[in-house]
Design an enzyme around this catalytic site. Structure first.
Site, PDB file in Angstrom:
ATOM      1  N   GLU A  56       4.899  -1.081  47.194  1.00 11.68           N
ATOM      2  CA  GLU A  56       5.662  -0.424  48.253  1.00 11.68           C
ATOM      3  C   GLU A  56       6.543  -1.435  48.987  1.00 11.68           C
ATOM      4  OE1 GLU A  56       4.546   2.442  52.107  1.00 11.68           O
ATOM      5  OE2 GLU A  56       3.014   1.189  51.145  1.00 11.68           O
ATOM      6  N   LYS A 129       8.992   8.564  50.735  1.00 14.85           N
ATOM      7  CA  LYS A 129       7.570   8.724  51.033  1.00 14.85           C
ATOM      8  C   LYS A 129       7.348   9.993  51.843  1.00 14.85           C
ATOM      9  CE  LYS A 129       3.669   5.910  52.736  1.00 14.85           C
ATOM     10  NZ  LYS A 129       3.312   4.570  53.251  1.00 14.85           N
ATOM     11  N   CYS A 185       1.964   5.026  48.364  1.00 13.17           N
ATOM     12  CA  CYS A 185       0.809   4.626  49.164  1.00 13.17           C
ATOM     13  C   CYS A 185       0.064   5.784  49.815  1.00 13.17           C
ATOM     14  CB  CYS A 185       1.231   3.584  50.201  1.00 13.17           C
ATOM     15  SG  CYS A 185      -0.172   2.606  50.819  1.00 13.17           S
TER      16      CYS A 185
END
Length: 684
Positions: A56, A129, A185
């Protein structure tokens, strides 16, 4: 690597080579980070990688706090995205693969934590994300907007407009099954990760770019999530976390990298490493597709919960070169190679058999059983199960009526082992010589053997096998007992059983769900743990050292009748059975896997405690020859026997050939399509 026959390339057989990249991070320095990325891209390309994923925010580093809001840094990130994209392919590139890089990118008046998917020399799409953690040590909402805050489904990056959305599906137009999706994540810590819907939409490989700082116990949690998510979504899951070089102002980083497929770990990288490195494995997207094909629940869920997804097409690398398969590969798929897992599997298999027999005895109010004890592997395992079941039911072992029935080819060794085993276990043993009855039958039916001719044909063999079964069933009637079957899964797959006799027909068969290769380890496991008494252990080890033989034809020139000389090595047959019955794989792929596992340079692993004399190798010609025989027996000649199998418990995954269980097939089928596929795609 040099060009070779396509058969020897994993790409030919539905494998996609993936890498989780762990670069050394440079805090707030996109140029230095891009150089580390380029080095890993070159390394991955040289190793034949098709798809790689970085951590990330790998271009900026993750733990840089308010530096994420600096225009100079963000401008440089975008410039380095262009540099990296150019390195992934195209007319002037020296490398060709798909790389997924983490970067903070602006869109409108907001900043997004993104995965940039690049290949063929350009950015293919950008995935923002979805879930931003803002608890404990995380403050992502201070800098980033969630995917739902975007105002458009495209983003302009270095003058080009590309798709910009979560849940994008990336599909190779030239490699069937090479379909992947990306999340970042925190997304897979959510109760409903975005990758779940991506899997339902067709993605077979799920990628996670993660920073995820390390604290005690967190590595196990991440591995658990990756394993369970790949199992639940019938997919592969590739996880790459930030490592050395990230700021340790308040946190620490271990660079965990894992690759899982259908719940099984394929590869795990070194944690806390100080250098750039890759964690590589070959993912079997074909196997994933076959599993989804036969899993109706997955299809139902996709219809009920799935959503339409945007598909981003791409061209995957097509070089077909000979290569070793990079993934764990068991030579014995029914027998784990890891000691702890083997112990657990033996414990479960034995107790499944025992409990199955206990329940049948309780249901029939039975107190006695009859079993033929030959001194071979299968009858030994069935007898061990019976003893344990009787112990748990508080029934005397003397109610187990064991009969050894020597015939014309019974050896002194197996006969003495049968008697020694029955005595050591404390069962009621008896001996019935079947030769007089067989000779009478030969006379009655006019067989040449009755006239003194040494004709050892199928009739000669089956008269003996049939008489043994006749005796067992009538002895069961006489003693108010039932006949315990002994035939195992491998024999049923090959049809290596006389129709209607003891290794095929019984009142209940505890071995029908257990492969021959596993039975060896079960007997050894029982012996080593003295589960039925220490007295039996020496005899059990002697039985394990005895060559497998039906002992129906007298020895010739000192050589006994060999089962494996006729039907092939059980090690190979069990390998074939697992991949053909469990997944429905094409014969050429099964041959490729067998060659990878069993050749002298194979990737296969030996189960713990495997004796040295069982550690053999097989070349491709041998594998192909025995696979042809397996295909004929399995698809063409053996099904009519499996269609009338007695009851017995399923023991191993994909290991039931009961017509009431995993496998249903016509008794009058043929093997042509499988033989043609094998011959067309496997070199001689």
């Amino acid at each position: 690597m040099t060009e070779s026959h396509p058969f020897f390339s994993p790409k030919t057989h539905g494998f996609v080579r993936v890498a989780a990249a762990t670069p050394v991070s440079h805090v707030g320095d996109p140029v230095a980070n891009a150089q580390a990325h380029l080095a890993l891209i070159r390394q991955a390309a040289d190793q034949g990688v098709d798809l790689m994923v970085f951590p990330e925010l790998s271009l900026s580093a993750y733990a840089i706090d308010d530096l994420h809001m600096q225009a100079a840094l963000l401008d440089e990130v975008e410039r380095q995205v262009a540099v990296l994209a150019q390195a992934t392919g195209g007319a002037t590139a020296e490398h060709e693969l798909i790389a997924v890089v983490g970067a903070p990118l602006r869109h409108g008046d907001a900043l997004f934590n993104c995965a940039v998917v690049m290949g063929g020399g350009e950015v293919l799409a950008v995935v923002p994300k979805t879930y931003l953690p803002n608890y404990r040590e995380y403050y992502e909402k201070r800098w980033f907007a969630p995917a739902t805050a975007r105002t458009d489904d495209v983003i302009r990056l270095n003058g080009e407009t590309v798709d910009f959305a979560p849940g994008l599906i990336f599909e190779a137009v030239n490699r069937p099954g090479f379909v992947f999706a990306v999340e970042i994540c925190e997304d897979y810590w959510a109760p409903l990760p975005p990758s779940t819907r991506a899997a339902l939409a067709g993605a077979r490989i799920l990628l996670n770019l993660s920073a995820s700082n390390i604290v005690i116990g967190k590595a196990d949690e991440r591995a658990m999530l990756s394993a369970s998510h790949s199992a639940r979504t019938l997919s592969a899951y590739v996880f790459a976390a930030s490592g050395w070089g990230e700021s340790t102002t308040d946190l620490a980083w271990d660079g965990q990298a894992t690759i899982h497929e259908l719940g099984t770990k394929l590869a795990e990288g070194e944690r806390f490493a100080l250098e750039n490195h890759l964690t590589i494995a070959d993912i079997d997207v074909d196997r994933i597709g076959l599993d989804r094909l036969r899993n109706g629940t997955f299809a139902d869920c996709a219809r009920n919960e799935g959503e339409a997804a945007t598909v981003v097409p791409f061209m995957a690398r097509e070089d077909v070169v000979e290569s070793e398969l990079i993934r764990p590969l068991d030579r014995f798929p029914f027998v784990p190679d890891e000691a702890g897992r083997l112990d657990q599997d033996c414990y479960e298999a034995f107790n499944i058999q025992v409990q199955g027999l206990m329940r049948r005895m309780a249901a029939t109010k039975g107190e006695r059983l009859v079993i033929g004890v030959s001194g071979g592997l299968d009858s030994t395992q069935a007898l061990l199960v019976a003893c344990r079941a009787f112990d748990r039911l508080n029934l005397p072992r003397t109610n187990i009526l064991g009969f050894t029935m020597p015939g014309f080819a019974t050896s002194d060794g197996t006969k003495s082992n049968a008697w020694a085993l029955m005595k050591a276990l404390g069962v009621t043993g008896a001996e019935i010589d079947i030769r007089p009855a067989a000779e009478q039958m030969f006379k009655d039916i006019g067989h040449p053997y009755a006239a003194g001719e040494p004709v050892h044909d199928i009739t000669f063999e089956n008269v003996q096998a049939g008489l043994r079964t006749d005796y067992l069933f009538r002895l069961a009637n006489q003693n108010r007992a039932f006949v315990l079957g002994t035939g195992d899964l491998s024999e049923l797959a090959l049809g290596w059983a006389t129709y209607g006799v003891g290794d095929h027909m019984s009142h209940y068969n505890v071995n029908g769900g257990v492969a021959k290769t596993l039975i060896r380890h079960l007997i050894r496991w029982v012996a080593d743990r003295e589960l039925v008494g220490a007295e039996a252990s020496p005899t059990l080890h002697a039985i394990l050292n005895t060559e497998i033989s039906p002992e129906l034809v007298p020895a010739k020139d000192g050589a006994i009748q060999s089962t494996e000389g006729t039907v092939g090595p059980y090690a190979l047959n069990d390998f074939f059975l697992f991949y053909i019955s469990r997944f429905g794989m094409a014969p050429s792929k099964v041959a490729f896997l067998a060659h990878q596992a069993w050749s002298d340079a194979g990737a296969g692993q030996w189960p713990v405690n495997t004796p040295d004399d069982e550690k053999v190798e097989y070349d491709l010609a041998t594998i192909k020859a025995w696979l042809r025989k397996f295909l004929i027996r399995f698809f063409q000649t053996a099904q009519f026997k499996r269609s009338v199998l007695p009851n017995g418990p399923k023991v191993v995954t994909g290991g039931s050939l009961s017509p009431r269980g995993d496998w249903r097939a016509p008794s009058d089928g043929n093997a042509r399509v499988w033989l043609d596929e094998l011959d067309a795609n496997v070199p001689d």
